[in-house]
Write a protein that holds these residues in place. Sequence first.
Motif, PDB file in Angstrom:
ATOM      1  N   TRP A 305      25.786   4.144  -9.065  1.00  0.00           N
ATOM      2  CA  TRP A 305      25.155   2.988  -8.420  1.00  0.00           C
ATOM      3  C   TRP A 305      24.899   3.261  -6.943  1.00  0.00           C
ATOM      4  N   GLY A 306      25.857   3.887  -6.273  1.00  0.00           N
ATOM      5  CA  GLY A 306      25.682   4.201  -4.858  1.00  0.00           C
ATOM      6  C   GLY A 306      24.518   5.154  -4.629  1.00  0.00           C
ATOM      7  N   ILE A 307      24.443   6.213  -5.446  1.00  0.00           N
ATOM      8  CA  ILE A 307      23.333   7.159  -5.343  1.00  0.00           C
ATOM      9  C   ILE A 307      22.010   6.461  -5.645  1.00  0.00           C
ATOM     10  N   LEU A 308      22.017   5.590  -6.643  1.00  0.00           N
ATOM     11  CA  LEU A 308      20.803   4.867  -7.007  1.00  0.00           C
ATOM     12  C   LEU A 308      20.315   4.000  -5.851  1.00  0.00           C
ATOM     13  N   LEU A 309      21.239   3.385  -5.129  1.00  0.00           N
ATOM     14  CA  LEU A 309      20.865   2.565  -3.977  1.00  0.00           C
ATOM     15  C   LEU A 309      20.155   3.415  -2.926  1.00  0.00           C
ATOM     16  N   ILE A 310      20.673   4.617  -2.670  1.00  0.00           N
ATOM     17  CA  ILE A 310      20.036   5.523  -1.712  1.00  0.00           C
ATOM     18  C   ILE A 310      18.654   5.932  -2.202  1.00  0.00           C
ATOM     19  N   VAL A 311      18.554   6.266  -3.494  1.00  0.00           N
ATOM     20  CA  VAL A 311      17.270   6.679  -4.074  1.00  0.00           C
ATOM     21  C   VAL A 311      16.243   5.563  -3.958  1.00  0.00           C
ATOM     22  N   VAL A 312      16.669   4.323  -4.242  1.00  0.00           N
ATOM     23  CA  VAL A 312      15.749   3.183  -4.150  1.00  0.00           C
ATOM     24  C   VAL A 312      15.222   3.036  -2.725  1.00  0.00           C
ATOM     25  N   MET A 313      16.098   3.155  -1.739  1.00  0.00           N
ATOM     26  CA  MET A 313      15.670   3.018  -0.346  1.00  0.00           C
ATOM     27  C   MET A 313      14.696   4.123   0.044  1.00  0.00           C
ATOM     28  N   VAL A 314      14.983   5.359  -0.388  1.00  0.00           N
ATOM     29  CA  VAL A 314      14.092   6.491  -0.077  1.00  0.00           C
ATOM     30  C   VAL A 314      12.730   6.292  -0.738  1.00  0.00           C
ATOM     31  N   LEU A 315      12.720   5.884  -2.018  1.00  0.00           N
ATOM     32  CA  LEU A 315      11.466   5.674  -2.733  1.00  0.00           C
ATOM     33  C   LEU A 315      10.642   4.558  -2.093  1.00  0.00           C
ATOM     34  N   ARG A 316      11.299   3.516  -1.649  1.00  0.00           N
ATOM     35  CA  ARG A 316      10.579   2.429  -0.996  1.00  0.00           C
ATOM     36  C   ARG A 316       9.967   2.892   0.322  1.00  0.00           C
ATOM     37  N   TRP A 317      10.690   3.774   1.029  1.00  0.00           N
ATOM     38  CA  TRP A 317      10.159   4.316   2.283  1.00  0.00           C
ATOM     39  C   TRP A 317       8.921   5.168   2.017  1.00  0.00           C
ATOM     40  N   PHE A 318       9.001   6.032   0.982  1.00  0.00           N
ATOM     41  CA  PHE A 318       7.854   6.860   0.628  1.00  0.00           C
ATOM     42  C   PHE A 318       6.681   6.004   0.166  1.00  0.00           C
ATOM     43  N   SER A 319       6.988   4.949  -0.605  1.00  0.00           N
ATOM     44  CA  SER A 319       5.936   4.069  -1.097  1.00  0.00           C
ATOM     45  C   SER A 319       5.209   3.382   0.055  1.00  0.00           C
ATOM     46  N   ALA A 320       5.973   2.865   1.017  1.00  0.00           N
ATOM     47  CA  ALA A 320       5.367   2.207   2.180  1.00  0.00           C
ATOM     48  C   ALA A 320       4.525   3.186   2.986  1.00  0.00           C
ATOM     49  N   LYS A 321       5.012   4.412   3.128  1.00  0.00           N
ATOM     50  CA  LYS A 321       4.283   5.428   3.879  1.00  0.00           C
ATOM     51  C   LYS A 321       2.986   5.786   3.153  1.00  0.00           C
ATOM     52  N   PHE A 322       3.046   5.909   1.820  1.00  0.00           N
ATOM     53  CA  PHE A 322       1.867   6.240   1.033  1.00  0.00           C
ATOM     54  C   PHE A 322       0.812   5.148   1.134  1.00  0.00           C
ATOM     55  N   ILE A 323       1.257   3.885   1.079  1.00  0.00           N
ATOM     56  CA  ILE A 323       0.321   2.757   1.163  1.00  0.00           C
ATOM     57  C   ILE A 323      -0.378   2.758   2.525  1.00  0.00           C
ATOM     58  N   ARG A 324       0.375   3.068   3.597  1.00  0.00           N
ATOM     59  CA  ARG A 324      -0.233   3.107   4.926  1.00  0.00           C
ATOM     60  C   ARG A 324      -1.264   4.229   5.022  1.00  0.00           C
ATOM     61  N   ILE A 325      -0.982   5.375   4.389  1.00  0.00           N
ATOM     62  CA  ILE A 325      -1.916   6.517   4.413  1.00  0.00           C
ATOM     63  C   ILE A 325      -3.200   6.169   3.654  1.00  0.00           C
ATOM     64  N   VAL A 326      -3.024   5.513   2.487  1.00  0.00           N
ATOM     65  CA  VAL A 326      -4.181   5.131   1.668  1.00  0.00           C
ATOM     66  C   VAL A 326      -5.076   4.147   2.412  1.00  0.00           C
ATOM     67  N   LYS A 327      -4.428   3.191   3.090  1.00  0.00           N
ATOM     68  CA  LYS A 327      -5.205   2.202   3.839  1.00  0.00           C
ATOM     69  C   LYS A 327      -5.913   2.840   5.039  1.00  0.00           C
TER      70      LYS A 327
END
Length: 327
Positions: A305-327
């Motif tokens: 669960w702890g590792i999953l929490l870190i993974v979720v935060m990292v994925l959300r950061w990458f997702s936000a960065k990708f959306i900004r690049i696309v825009k």
Amino acid sequence: MNALAARFNAIFGADMAGPLAALAAVLVVFSFASPHFLTGATFGSVAFQLPELGVLTLAMLMPILTGGLNLVTFTANIAGLTLAWTLQANGGIDAGPGAFLLGSALALAVGAASGLVMGLVIAFTRAHPILVSLSMMIFLRGLGEFLTRGGDISGFPTFIAPIGHGSILGIPVPLLILIACVIASHILLSRSKLGFSTYMIGSNIESARYSGINTRKVLVLVYMLSGVMAAVAGIIMLARFNSVRVGHGESYLLITVLACFLGGINPFGGFGRVLPVFVALIVLQLLSSGLNLLGANQHLTTAVWGILLIVVMVLRWFSAKFIRIVK
């Protein structure tokens, strides 16, 4: 492809994609890993184990939407202890329904009082919610340890057991309580003025204040409702375990935060819905059950669960960065 994505977002909402993808991944992986995973026993176990975690997560949800936090497990414990003391004072195992109703009302009042104190301090002093929540957690834990001498309270009337273990038409009673809480939270956040104000405060508290929202009143109400929801979880835990002690449910704290983030809640407040969080809760409980079937102990599950929490935060950061690049 874009049309399909747009239709999915229109039906379920964009924030539902992550939890549903995680649900599909868990079902597929563990169905291959264990032949006993996709069975009635597994889903029955999930249905009974999910409710107290789910109600605690709902208690955590509203403060996070305002950009705050409430470490709800110890509020649940002190509420459960309040009910236990009331039952013990009225005959213990021989206590009647009246004592249970009185104890439940007092438990809910204690939860609301805990939230009231936190809300007042946060709203009027502008102290950081994490510091206020930690202070309340330390106070409640110390108070509980002092009053119970570090032990537990057990031995309650048999009519309480169905709240934690009973079923109605094959549906577990605690699951019905959770579903009722999910519906109430969904309506509150999506259809009420308080819900709108909660999102506004989480987005920008100063803008909310200048737009005429009584931010202090809203914060106090949010933390009071969070405390009441935590008290409901404390009552369910008392019925499930037939005992109460200060440490009950402490391990749920990490999972409530994880479920909120996996369900698309913005950790800084202002965005998120109840239904994706509910799906995320199911994912986490299925993950726990799958690991148990594979022979993993609870400590490994907590580590995952702890590792999953870190993974979720990292994925959300990458997702936000990708959306900004696309825009």
